[in-house]
Scaffold this motif. Sequence first.
Motif, PDB file in Angstrom:
ATOM      1  N   VAL A  16      33.951  35.837  28.295  1.00 46.85           N
ATOM      2  CA  VAL A  16      34.729  36.045  27.070  1.00 46.85           C
ATOM      3  C   VAL A  16      35.308  34.733  26.543  1.00 46.85           C
ATOM      4  O   VAL A  16      35.825  34.688  25.421  1.00 46.85           O
ATOM      5  N   GLY A  17      35.214  33.666  27.332  1.00 43.90           N
ATOM      6  CA  GLY A  17      35.787  32.371  26.955  1.00 43.90           C
ATOM      7  C   GLY A  17      35.473  31.942  25.523  1.00 43.90           C
ATOM      8  O   GLY A  17      36.379  31.526  24.791  1.00 43.90           O
ATOM      9  N   TYR A  85      40.156  32.934  37.895  1.00 46.81           N
ATOM     10  CA  TYR A  85      39.242  33.368  38.962  1.00 46.81           C
ATOM     11  C   TYR A  85      39.977  33.185  40.291  1.00 46.81           C
ATOM     12  O   TYR A  85      40.340  32.062  40.664  1.00 46.81           O
ATOM     13  N   ASN A  86      40.169  34.288  41.018  1.00 44.38           N
ATOM     14  CA  ASN A  86      40.832  34.206  42.334  1.00 44.38           C
ATOM     15  C   ASN A  86      42.105  33.359  42.288  1.00 44.38           C
ATOM     16  O   ASN A  86      42.306  32.428  43.076  1.00 44.38           O
ATOM     17  N   HIS A  87      42.945  33.722  41.313  1.00 43.65           N
ATOM     18  CA  HIS A  87      44.273  33.117  41.142  1.00 43.65           C
ATOM     19  C   HIS A  87      44.229  31.629  40.845  1.00 43.65           C
ATOM     20  O   HIS A  87      45.201  30.904  41.076  1.00 43.65           O
ATOM     21  N   ARG A 121      48.471  32.290  36.545  1.00 46.54           N
ATOM     22  CA  ARG A 121      48.297  31.572  37.822  1.00 46.54           C
ATOM     23  C   ARG A 121      47.262  30.462  37.692  1.00 46.54           C
ATOM     24  O   ARG A 121      47.357  29.427  38.363  1.00 46.54           O
TER      25      ARG A 121
HETATM   26  C1  LIG Z   1      34.947  35.375  40.306  1.00 48.84           C
HETATM   27  C2  LIG Z   1      36.014  36.095  39.526  1.00 48.84           C
HETATM   28  C3  LIG Z   1      37.293  36.148  40.025  1.00 48.84           C
HETATM   29  C4  LIG Z   1      38.311  36.754  39.286  1.00 48.84           C
HETATM   30  N1  LIG Z   1      39.585  36.716  39.762  1.00 48.84           N
HETATM   31  C5  LIG Z   1      40.586  37.106  38.939  1.00 48.84           C
HETATM   32  C6  LIG Z   1      41.936  36.882  39.322  1.00 48.84           C
HETATM   33  O1  LIG Z   1      42.242  36.354  40.361  1.00 48.84           O
HETATM   34  N2  LIG Z   1      42.910  37.248  38.462  1.00 48.84           N
HETATM   35  C7  LIG Z   1      42.624  37.830  37.243  1.00 48.84           C
HETATM   36  O2  LIG Z   1      43.539  38.106  36.491  1.00 48.84           O
HETATM   37  N3  LIG Z   1      41.339  38.076  36.876  1.00 48.84           N
HETATM   38  C8  LIG Z   1      40.330  37.718  37.688  1.00 48.84           C
HETATM   39  N4  LIG Z   1      39.032  37.934  37.314  1.00 48.84           N
HETATM   40  C9  LIG Z   1      38.766  38.663  36.065  1.00 48.84           C
HETATM   41  C10 LIG Z   1      38.664  37.667  34.902  1.00 48.84           C
HETATM   42  O3  LIG Z   1      39.937  37.345  34.425  1.00 48.84           O
HETATM   43  C11 LIG Z   1      37.822  38.273  33.776  1.00 48.84           C
HETATM   44  O4  LIG Z   1      36.561  38.650  34.292  1.00 48.84           O
HETATM   45  C12 LIG Z   1      37.627  37.293  32.642  1.00 48.84           C
HETATM   46  O5  LIG Z   1      36.845  37.908  31.632  1.00 48.84           O
HETATM   47  C13 LIG Z   1      36.906  36.035  33.138  1.00 48.84           C
HETATM   48  O6  LIG Z   1      36.715  35.095  32.121  1.00 48.84           O
HETATM   49  P1  LIG Z   1      35.251  34.811  31.504  1.00 48.84           P
HETATM   50  O7  LIG Z   1      34.756  36.136  30.953  1.00 48.84           O
HETATM   51  O8  LIG Z   1      35.478  33.810  30.424  1.00 48.84           O
HETATM   52  O9  LIG Z   1      34.391  34.319  32.628  1.00 48.84           O
HETATM   53  C14 LIG Z   1      38.004  37.357  38.038  1.00 48.84           C
HETATM   54  C15 LIG Z   1      36.686  37.324  37.563  1.00 48.84           C
HETATM   55  C16 LIG Z   1      35.706  36.687  38.279  1.00 48.84           C
HETATM   56  C17 LIG Z   1      34.308  36.605  37.706  1.00 48.84           C
END
Ligand SMILES: Cc1cc2nc3c(=O)[nH]c(=O)nc-3n(C[C@H](O)[C@H](O)[C@H](O)COP(=O)(O)O)c2cc1C
Length: 187
Positions: A16-17, A85-87, A121
């Motif tokens: 979604v970035g 991702y993972n805090h 975080r």
């Molecule tokens: C590997 C991974 C780890 C994630 N860990 C967290 C997390 O620790 N905390 C959180 O709020 N969301 C977490 N998420 C959910 C992401 O916030 C959500 O999937 C978001 O759309 C990711 O951004 P992106 O779509 O731009 O990749 C995680 C997603 C992924 C793929």
Amino acid sequence: MIKIAIIIGSTRPGRVGPSVAQWVYEIAKQRSDASFEIVDIADFDLPLLDEPVSAAYHQYSKPHTQKWASKIDGFDGFVFVTPEYNHSTSGALKNALDYIYAEWNNKAAGFVSYGSLSGARAVEQLRPIMAELQIADVRAQVAFSLFTDFENFSVFNPDPRHADEVNAMLSQLIAWAGALKPLREKK
Ligand SMILES: Cc1cc2nc3c(=O)[nH]c(=O)nc-3n(C[C@H](O)[C@H](O)[C@H](O)COP(=O)(O)O)c2cc1C
């Protein structure tokens, strides 16, 4: 004119970035005190760090490093659009930060984050990294909740109040990017 890069911090398929960065860009480009450009880390095909020498020594040996360095060198400040991702921030953004050094120095940064706790975080993890890269990170930040600023956690539909937050963050960022200009000119 101050030049600000809006850096997309995620690279995975279906991310979604880009939609978050585009929304920030649409607000930013209405301002007349800086110019803005979206920079997508995914376009630079950076492998996991493969430079033999630490970036601080500025001995960039790979074409992908030189291309990334030359892109970042052209900006005075950055908006890092980070997932959580993972805090923490994404591996892709951390890797892109690690690749180069001088091109980050004496510049300013603001953060836009998203996640279940609005990515707070991830930003807390990015702030000490900014100190090591000699980037001045501004206090104001923009944080989107996966629960209220997205539909089905995937379609970006932000609360309009965030537009004021974007402008507050950009005002601090542009002021600091300008204030640090004399230090950059000494390089
Ligand atoms: C590997 C991974 C780890 C994630 N860990 C967290 C997390 O620790 N905390 C959180 O709020 N969301 C977490 N998420 C959910 C992401 O916030 C959500 O999937 C978001 O759309 C990711 O951004 P992106 O779509 O731009 O990749 C995680 C997603 C992924 C793929």
